[in-house]
Motif scaffolding. Structure first.
Motif, PDB file in Angstrom:
ATOM      1  N   ILE A 128      -3.412  65.606 -56.091  1.00 50.18           N
ATOM      2  CA  ILE A 128      -3.616  64.729 -57.251  1.00 50.18           C
ATOM      3  C   ILE A 128      -2.245  64.219 -57.669  1.00 50.18           C
ATOM      4  O   ILE A 128      -1.334  65.020 -57.896  1.00 50.18           O
ATOM      5  CB  ILE A 128      -4.234  65.482 -58.444  1.00 50.18           C
ATOM      6  N   SER A 129      -2.090  62.918 -57.766  1.00 48.16           N
ATOM      7  CA  SER A 129      -0.802  62.368 -58.188  1.00 48.16           C
ATOM      8  C   SER A 129      -0.936  60.908 -58.585  1.00 48.16           C
ATOM      9  O   SER A 129      -1.915  60.254 -58.263  1.00 48.16           O
ATOM     10  CB  SER A 129       0.216  62.476 -57.055  1.00 48.16           C
ATOM     11  N   LYS A 130       0.086  60.423 -59.263  1.00 47.06           N
ATOM     12  CA  LYS A 130       0.240  58.983 -59.434  1.00 47.06           C
ATOM     13  C   LYS A 130       0.800  58.407 -58.129  1.00 47.06           C
ATOM     14  O   LYS A 130       1.310  59.153 -57.281  1.00 47.06           O
ATOM     15  CB  LYS A 130       1.196  58.681 -60.581  1.00 47.06           C
ATOM     16  N   ALA A 131       0.705  57.097 -57.976  1.00 43.18           N
ATOM     17  CA  ALA A 131       1.453  56.348 -56.945  1.00 43.18           C
ATOM     18  C   ALA A 131       1.098  56.701 -55.506  1.00 43.18           C
ATOM     19  O   ALA A 131       1.824  56.322 -54.593  1.00 43.18           O
ATOM     20  CB  ALA A 131       2.957  56.497 -57.174  1.00 43.18           C
ATOM     21  N   LEU A 132      -0.009  57.417 -55.291  1.00 44.82           N
ATOM     22  CA  LEU A 132      -0.398  57.682 -53.893  1.00 44.82           C
ATOM     23  C   LEU A 132      -0.541  56.353 -53.146  1.00 44.82           C
ATOM     24  O   LEU A 132      -0.264  56.263 -51.955  1.00 44.82           O
ATOM     25  CB  LEU A 132      -1.704  58.484 -53.852  1.00 44.82           C
ATOM     26  N   ASP A 133      -1.013  55.320 -53.861  1.00 47.60           N
ATOM     27  CA  ASP A 133      -1.042  53.947 -53.362  1.00 47.60           C
ATOM     28  C   ASP A 133       0.300  53.314 -53.691  1.00 47.60           C
ATOM     29  O   ASP A 133       0.526  52.947 -54.838  1.00 47.60           O
ATOM     30  CB  ASP A 133      -2.207  53.200 -54.022  1.00 47.60           C
ATOM     31  N   ASP A 134       1.267  53.196 -52.821  1.00 48.27           N
ATOM     32  CA  ASP A 134       1.161  53.389 -51.408  1.00 48.27           C
ATOM     33  C   ASP A 134       2.282  54.296 -50.908  1.00 48.27           C
ATOM     34  O   ASP A 134       2.822  54.116 -49.829  1.00 48.27           O
ATOM     35  CB  ASP A 134       1.229  52.021 -50.720  1.00 48.27           C
ATOM     36  N   ARG A 135       2.636  55.301 -51.716  1.00 49.87           N
ATOM     37  CA  ARG A 135       3.686  56.203 -51.237  1.00 49.87           C
ATOM     38  C   ARG A 135       3.183  57.023 -50.056  1.00 49.87           C
ATOM     39  O   ARG A 135       3.987  57.527 -49.278  1.00 49.87           O
ATOM     40  CB  ARG A 135       4.170  57.113 -52.364  1.00 49.87           C
ATOM     41  N   VAL A 136       1.834  57.155 -49.920  1.00 51.55           N
ATOM     42  CA  VAL A 136       1.329  57.792 -48.694  1.00 51.55           C
ATOM     43  C   VAL A 136       1.785  56.963 -47.495  1.00 51.55           C
ATOM     44  O   VAL A 136       2.241  57.516 -46.488  1.00 51.55           O
ATOM     45  CB  VAL A 136      -0.216  57.951 -48.672  1.00 51.55           C
ATOM     46  N   GLY A 137       1.689  55.636 -47.608  1.00 51.46           N
ATOM     47  CA  GLY A 137       2.128  54.756 -46.519  1.00 51.46           C
ATOM     48  C   GLY A 137       3.616  54.894 -46.268  1.00 51.46           C
ATOM     49  O   GLY A 137       4.071  54.956 -45.123  1.00 51.46           O
ATOM     50  N   CYS A 138       4.413  54.961 -47.338  1.00 53.70           N
ATOM     51  CA  CYS A 138       5.872  55.118 -47.190  1.00 53.70           C
ATOM     52  C   CYS A 138       6.184  56.427 -46.472  1.00 53.70           C
ATOM     53  O   CYS A 138       7.036  56.472 -45.573  1.00 53.70           O
ATOM     54  CB  CYS A 138       6.554  55.092 -48.557  1.00 53.70           C
ATOM     55  N   ALA A 139       5.497  57.500 -46.866  1.00 49.50           N
ATOM     56  CA  ALA A 139       5.754  58.815 -46.255  1.00 49.50           C
ATOM     57  C   ALA A 139       5.428  58.780 -44.758  1.00 49.50           C
ATOM     58  O   ALA A 139       6.175  59.313 -43.931  1.00 49.50           O
ATOM     59  CB  ALA A 139       4.936  59.896 -46.958  1.00 49.50           C
ATOM     60  N   ILE A 140       4.313  58.130 -44.420  1.00 49.25           N
ATOM     61  CA  ILE A 140       3.903  58.046 -43.013  1.00 49.25           C
ATOM     62  C   ILE A 140       4.928  57.236 -42.212  1.00 49.25           C
ATOM     63  O   ILE A 140       5.335  57.631 -41.115  1.00 49.25           O
ATOM     64  CB  ILE A 140       2.485  57.432 -42.910  1.00 49.25           C
TER      65      ILE A 140
ATOM     66  N   LEU B  83       6.198  63.490 -49.516  1.00 46.73           N
ATOM     67  CA  LEU B  83       5.244  62.714 -50.309  1.00 46.73           C
ATOM     68  C   LEU B  83       5.418  63.011 -51.800  1.00 46.73           C
ATOM     69  O   LEU B  83       5.389  62.107 -52.637  1.00 46.73           O
ATOM     70  CB  LEU B  83       3.812  63.031 -49.855  1.00 46.73           C
ATOM     71  N   LYS B  84       5.625  64.278 -52.110  1.00 52.64           N
ATOM     72  CA  LYS B  84       5.808  64.669 -53.514  1.00 52.64           C
ATOM     73  C   LYS B  84       7.011  63.954 -54.127  1.00 52.64           C
ATOM     74  O   LYS B  84       6.924  63.375 -55.211  1.00 52.64           O
ATOM     75  CB  LYS B  84       5.999  66.186 -53.596  1.00 52.64           C
TER      76      LYS B  84
END
Lengths: 334, 333
Positions: A165-177, A5-6
């Motif tokens: 805390i980060s930028k781009a959690l929307d939607d890199r969380v989805g990409c990581a999953i 994710l990082k």
């Protein structure tokens, strides 16, 4: 998961400029599935499991993040910009940005000491802001930046206990999953789409859904959590730490009722999205061809669309687990 | 001296309230060239003995703007008060370091889109909460009275421009360190005192006591001032990369201002003038009224985005401030 994710969050990729995110994801998944890239830049990844389900299942996460596009350069060498996706003006004022992944700049405006009366309490108009890259003239700036180049607000990736805390959690969380699913889930076949241009109108997922032609879709997203100081329980929409957010309706989609109930009653760590706000790629996917039965699973994110979004690792794990459950459910559904 | 390296180290350090990191770093640098003594606050003083018994004080402030915690709630949200002038409009979603039992990262809450109103007024810091991201564990780490500072990084921009938090007034602290290094092993015509004061941002307080203690014969304060940008009235600001801003104000001794200008002209050092109709908003205001009055000058470094966490300065401007002050020291009568 957190290392993955990082890496994903620290890559810059705005709508229509997802190249580096795409390159990274292709490298991660190509040993585990068949991949192709469509004309708009979506990754379509076909993952073979032990069995082929009766219904074709598509999973989607979008690669793009909100950002800025350089629209003109002033005589003094400052850059004017437009936003790509919805960003509040207060999240732009005096923020450090990175252009094309390498040039540093600062979104600047009139300092408060030089404002007068009400002006000092109100947000300036977004079009009065500009990016200062330190160039002393138009010529110097033109040697560094072209019109149409992209900028993102930069941020560290910080772990605070269970939260990030980060930028781009929307939607890199989805990409990581999705990447983790491709690597670890082997029960049923599925097609994973890493889509482009979500933030400017669900554009990538629209064409990807056409090509994949699924019977059912699971959209993996980050969604607004308003569980912050001063907001009443009835207005928080969803809460950090309470699990995967399942939507029954938002501004773009009325979700498949059966799939919604299946997820909500799964006995897993889930919470309903308690408001009809926002929208995601479901809006494009569920209307593809003659219609696609769609469910959306989201990670709650505070301060979404800012470079300081906050999400909980526990929720990310929940979305991963519920997603596996829903693939199994849809595959076995009569 | 690598001025960029000094700037990077000074701005990365924290100097507010009781947190002495910046003081310790500045003191370490000064101690290479001077006799250093520390105050009871964040202040630090370096001395170089000169040819005769006359003292010129060069002053900058070591403290930075920030916040102080006034409440920690059960869900991990903090209420804070400001230490220094803060643009509230730019706080939502800004990242900060919370200096509790350990330093933790937090985020100023921003209003979620579905609750946003069109015409928001930002006028009360008490309405703006910090999310410590620690939930109910926040109270184990964060206490009332803890300090909070911006957490942004140091970045290089085009040309010789740099971007960081706390250039106000660490850029001037770097000037003092650079000047001290230029007089290492030399005997200046008069005693030099390099004074880094505390509590400028909350009302020019540190300079009041430090200048009383030092009691110089004359003084020059070094601070930052507004540099140009689109939509900024050219008469309200200096120009980036056009050199030291020599202050002219009723507060500033005219003979000192004139001499600074004359030396800059003679030695071909880039400079510009900054004329102020009343007080200057810098430590010069308070130094000049210490004891029975001290003749005080003011030299400023042009800076963009003042009091944000991404202030911009140009290295060439800092060098021109150093050059002018070096000439001034050599020419003290």
């Amino acid at each position: 998961m957190i290392e993955l994710l990082k890496k994903l969050c620290l890559i810059d990729g705005t709508s229509g400029g997802e190249d580096l995110v795409r390159d990274f994801i292709l490298k991660e998944i190509s040993d585990f599935c068949e991949t192709s890239v469509d004309p708009l830049g979506n990754i379509i990844a076909v993952k073979k499991g032990k069995r082929t389900p009766k219904r074709k299942i598509m999973l989607d996460a979008h690669m793009d993040e909100v950002g800025l596009i350089i629209s003109s350069i002033t005589e003094g060498g400052f850059l004017r910009f437009k936003t790509l996706g919805g960003i509040n003006t207060s999240a732009l004022m005096f923020r450090s940005v990175r252009i094309n992944g390498k040039i540093n700049g600062v979104i600047s405006g009139k300092p408060i000491h030089l404002t007068h009366g009400e002006e000092s309490k109100k947000l300036p108009k977004a079009d009065s802001l500009y990016i200062d890259i330190g160039a002393a003239s138009k010529e110097e700036a033109e040697g560094m930046v072209r019109l149409g180049d992209r900028a993102v607000c930069i941020s560290d990736f910080t772990e605070c206990g269970e939260n990030i805390i980060s930028k781009a959690l929307d939607d890199r969380v989805g990409c990581a999953i999705l990447i983790k699913l491709i690597k670890e889930y082997n029960e049923y076949d599925f097609t994973a789409v890493f889509s482009v241009q979500e933030e400017i109108g669900l554009r990538g997922a629209r064409v990807a859904a056409y090509s994949v032609n699924p019977d059912a879709a699971i959209i993996i997203e980050g969604t607004t959590a308003a569980d912050i100081s001063g907001v009443g329980d009835d207005k928080t929409v969803c809460n950090l730490g309470r699990g995967a957010v399942v939507s029954f309706m938002d501004r773009a989609t009325v979700y498949d009722r059966e799939y919604y109930l299946a997820a909500i009653n799964s006995g897993m760590s889930v919470q309903p999205k308690r408001a009809v706000t926002g929208g995601n790629n479901s809006g494009a996917v569920h209307l593809s061809r003659e219609g696609v039965r769609t469910v959306s699973l989201s990670v709650p994110c505070r301060y979404i669309h800012s470079a300081s979004s906050v999400a909980s690792l526990r929720d990310i794990t929940s979305v991963f687990e519920v997603c596996k459950y829903m693939i199994d459910y849809i595959a076995n559904d009569k | 001296m690598d001025i960029k390296e000094i700037l990077k180290n000074l701005t990365a350090a924290v100097g507010i309230g009781n947190i002495r990191e910046a003081t310790d770093i500045a003191g370490e640098y000064l101690s290479r060239f001077c006799d250093v003594s520390y105050g009871s606050d964040l202040g630090v003083i370096g001395r170089i003995t000169g040819e005769r018994d006359y003292t010129l004080m060069l002053e900058a402030h070591i403290d930075q703007i920030g916040f102080i915690v006034t409440d920690v709630d059960d869900k991990g949200f903090l209420t804070v008060s400001t230490c220094g002038g803060i643009d509230l409009r730019a706080l939502p979603s800004r990242q900060v370091d919370i200096h509790g039992k350990k330093t933790v990262r937090g985020v100023f809450c921003s209003t979620p889109p579905h609750l946003s109103e069109e015409d928001v007024t930002f006028d009360k810091i008490s309405d703006m909460k910090i999310d410590s991201c620690l939930g109910e564990k926040a109270k184990d780490i964060i206490s009332l009275g803890d300090y909070v500072t911006f957490s942004s990084a140091f970045n290089e921009l085009s040309g010789d421009k740099l971007c960081s938090k706390s250039f106000d007034d660490r850029a001037a602290c770097a000037v003092l360190i650079e000047l001290a290094s230029r007089f290492e092993g030399k005997k200046p015509p008069v005693n030099l005192v390099f004074c880094l004061s505390d509590m400028e941002e909350i009302g020019l307080r540190g300079a009041k006591t430090s200048s009383f203690r030092i009691s110089p014969d004359e003084a020059i304060a070094i601070d930052v001032s507004f540099a140009d940008g689109p939509d900024i009235n050219p008469e309200d600001c200096g120009k980036m990369c056009k050199g030291a801003m020599i202050g002219i104000s009723p507060v500033a001794d005219r003979a000192i201002s004139d001499k600074l200008i004359r030396l800059a002209k003679e030695k071909n050092i880039p400079y510009q003038t900054e004329v102020m109709g009343k007080s200057t908003g810098t430590d010069a205001d308070i130094i000049s009224v210490t004891k029975s009055g001290i003749r005080t000058g003011l030299v400023s470094i042009p800076l963009r985005n003042m009091h944000s966490d991404c202030e911009i300065i140009s290295v060439s401007d800092i060098i021109s401030v150093c050059d002018i002050l070096e000439e001034y020291i050599k020419a003290v009568e």
